[in-house]
Design a protein around this motif. Structure first.
Motif, PDB file in Angstrom:
ATOM      1  N   ASP A  58     -27.304 -35.533 -26.167  1.00  0.00           N
ATOM      2  CA  ASP A  58     -28.040 -35.317 -24.914  1.00  0.00           C
ATOM      3  C   ASP A  58     -29.391 -34.633 -25.128  1.00  0.00           C
ATOM      4  O   ASP A  58     -29.980 -34.105 -24.199  1.00  0.00           O
ATOM      5  N   GLN A  59     -29.903 -34.665 -26.345  1.00  0.00           N
ATOM      6  CA  GLN A  59     -31.188 -34.051 -26.652  1.00  0.00           C
ATOM      7  C   GLN A  59     -32.228 -35.140 -26.905  1.00  0.00           C
ATOM      8  O   GLN A  59     -31.943 -36.141 -27.562  1.00  0.00           O
ATOM      9  N   ALA A  60     -33.446 -34.931 -26.381  1.00  0.00           N
ATOM     10  CA  ALA A  60     -34.518 -35.914 -26.524  1.00  0.00           C
ATOM     11  C   ALA A  60     -35.851 -35.186 -26.662  1.00  0.00           C
ATOM     12  O   ALA A  60     -35.961 -34.002 -26.338  1.00  0.00           O
ATOM     13  N   PHE A  61     -36.856 -35.914 -27.135  1.00  0.00           N
ATOM     14  CA  PHE A  61     -38.183 -35.324 -27.215  1.00  0.00           C
ATOM     15  C   PHE A  61     -39.261 -36.356 -26.917  1.00  0.00           C
ATOM     16  O   PHE A  61     -39.093 -37.547 -27.156  1.00  0.00           O
ATOM     17  N   VAL A  62     -40.349 -35.856 -26.376  1.00  0.00           N
ATOM     18  CA  VAL A  62     -41.586 -36.611 -26.204  1.00  0.00           C
ATOM     19  C   VAL A  62     -42.694 -35.653 -26.592  1.00  0.00           C
ATOM     20  O   VAL A  62     -42.780 -34.551 -26.038  1.00  0.00           O
ATOM     21  N   THR A  63     -43.511 -36.042 -27.543  1.00  0.00           N
ATOM     22  CA  THR A  63     -44.594 -35.168 -27.978  1.00  0.00           C
ATOM     23  C   THR A  63     -45.889 -35.956 -28.091  1.00  0.00           C
ATOM     24  O   THR A  63     -45.891 -37.092 -28.562  1.00  0.00           O
ATOM     25  N   LEU A  64     -46.954 -35.362 -27.616  1.00  0.00           N
ATOM     26  CA  LEU A  64     -48.274 -35.969 -27.670  1.00  0.00           C
ATOM     27  C   LEU A  64     -49.162 -35.100 -28.544  1.00  0.00           C
ATOM     28  O   LEU A  64     -49.382 -33.925 -28.244  1.00  0.00           O
ATOM     29  N   ASN A  65     -49.645 -35.666 -29.635  1.00  0.00           N
ATOM     30  CA  ASN A  65     -50.576 -34.979 -30.515  1.00  0.00           C
ATOM     31  C   ASN A  65     -51.952 -35.590 -30.289  1.00  0.00           C
ATOM     32  O   ASN A  65     -52.135 -36.790 -30.501  1.00  0.00           O
ATOM     33  N   VAL A  66     -52.884 -34.777 -29.838  1.00  0.00           N
ATOM     34  CA  VAL A  66     -54.249 -35.228 -29.599  1.00  0.00           C
ATOM     35  C   VAL A  66     -55.120 -34.626 -30.693  1.00  0.00           C
ATOM     36  O   VAL A  66     -55.294 -33.409 -30.758  1.00  0.00           O
ATOM     37  N   GLN A  67     -55.623 -35.490 -31.550  1.00  0.00           N
ATOM     38  CA  GLN A  67     -56.453 -35.053 -32.672  1.00  0.00           C
ATOM     39  C   GLN A  67     -57.920 -35.184 -32.279  1.00  0.00           C
ATOM     40  O   GLN A  67     -58.363 -36.270 -31.904  1.00  0.00           O
ATOM     41  N   ILE A  68     -58.657 -34.066 -32.360  1.00  0.00           N
ATOM     42  CA  ILE A  68     -60.069 -34.052 -32.009  1.00  0.00           C
ATOM     43  C   ILE A  68     -60.871 -33.437 -33.155  1.00  0.00           C
ATOM     44  O   ILE A  68     -60.323 -32.673 -33.962  1.00  0.00           O
ATOM     45  N   LEU A  69     -62.145 -33.773 -33.220  1.00  0.00           N
ATOM     46  CA  LEU A  69     -62.990 -33.171 -34.240  1.00  0.00           C
ATOM     47  C   LEU A  69     -63.057 -31.666 -34.038  1.00  0.00           C
ATOM     48  O   LEU A  69     -63.128 -31.180 -32.910  1.00  0.00           O
ATOM     49  N   SER A  70     -63.043 -30.932 -35.122  1.00  0.00           N
ATOM     50  CA  SER A  70     -63.058 -29.473 -35.061  1.00  0.00           C
ATOM     51  C   SER A  70     -64.316 -28.963 -34.362  1.00  0.00           C
ATOM     52  O   SER A  70     -65.330 -29.650 -34.296  1.00  0.00           O
ATOM     53  N   GLY A  71     -64.192 -27.769 -33.812  1.00  0.00           N
ATOM     54  CA  GLY A  71     -65.326 -27.139 -33.162  1.00  0.00           C
ATOM     55  C   GLY A  71     -65.095 -26.782 -31.707  1.00  0.00           C
ATOM     56  O   GLY A  71     -65.872 -26.019 -31.134  1.00  0.00           O
ATOM     57  N   ARG A  72     -64.062 -27.309 -31.095  1.00  0.00           N
ATOM     58  CA  ARG A  72     -63.768 -26.977 -29.693  1.00  0.00           C
ATOM     59  C   ARG A  72     -63.087 -25.611 -29.631  1.00  0.00           C
ATOM     60  O   ARG A  72     -62.316 -25.243 -30.518  1.00  0.00           O
ATOM     61  N   THR A  73     -63.315 -24.901 -28.552  1.00  0.00           N
ATOM     62  CA  THR A  73     -62.713 -23.582 -28.389  1.00  0.00           C
ATOM     63  C   THR A  73     -61.229 -23.701 -28.063  1.00  0.00           C
ATOM     64  O   THR A  73     -60.755 -24.743 -27.606  1.00  0.00           O
ATOM     65  N   ASP A  74     -60.522 -22.599 -28.257  1.00  0.00           N
ATOM     66  CA  ASP A  74     -59.106 -22.557 -27.892  1.00  0.00           C
ATOM     67  C   ASP A  74     -58.931 -22.789 -26.395  1.00  0.00           C
ATOM     68  O   ASP A  74     -57.955 -23.403 -25.965  1.00  0.00           O
ATOM     69  N   GLU A  75     -59.859 -22.306 -25.597  1.00  0.00           N
ATOM     70  CA  GLU A  75     -59.789 -22.484 -24.152  1.00  0.00           C
ATOM     71  C   GLU A  75     -59.882 -23.964 -23.777  1.00  0.00           C
ATOM     72  O   GLU A  75     -59.153 -24.448 -22.911  1.00  0.00           O
TER      73      GLU A  75
END
Length: 121
Positions: A58-75
């Motif tokens: 009964d366990q499942a996962f959905v994960t979205l990894n968005v890869q962007i060029l470095s330099g964006r702030t944590d915010e």
């Protein structure tokens, strides 16, 4: 940029229209004003072989990894995650309600100095 990689366990109760879901992810990113449509590349992968915790069915996962060029702030990265997580929640309501399901969004940096791209004419 970005590259969006949507991964999911193969035991989901919901069966979204995967291409439509990818387009919604793309539109959400475009709406931030940070990316153009031509820059976004998205794909989905279903995993028939996976293990979550003790392996309970009964366990499942959905994960979205968005890869962007470095330099964006944590915010900025947090804002992207906050905008995208509801897209996943809308796509998998039965799975999230009836299974132990983890929906995740992660924004990761691509090393800008080493990234190369060639576009056909």
């Amino acid at each position: 940029m970005p590259h969006c990689i949507l991964e999911a366990s193969d035991n989901l109760l919901d069966e979204p229209q995967w291409e439509a879901l990818l387009r919604e992810i793309n539109q959400t990113l475009i709406a931030t004003g940070l990316f153009t449509a031509a820059d976004i590349k998205s794909r989905a992968l279903r995993h028939p072989t996976f293990a979550i915790g003790d392996g309970a069915a009964d366990q499942a996962f959905v994960t979205l990894n968005v890869q962007i060029l470095s330099g964006r702030t944590d915010e900025v990265k947090a804002q992207l995650s906050e905008a995208l997580l509801p897209v996943l929640a809308r796509a998998f309501p039965r799975t999230f309600a009836q299974m132990r399901c983890s929906l995740t969004v992660q924004i990761t940096d691509i090393h800008r100095p080493s990234y190369r791209r060639q576009i056909s004419p």
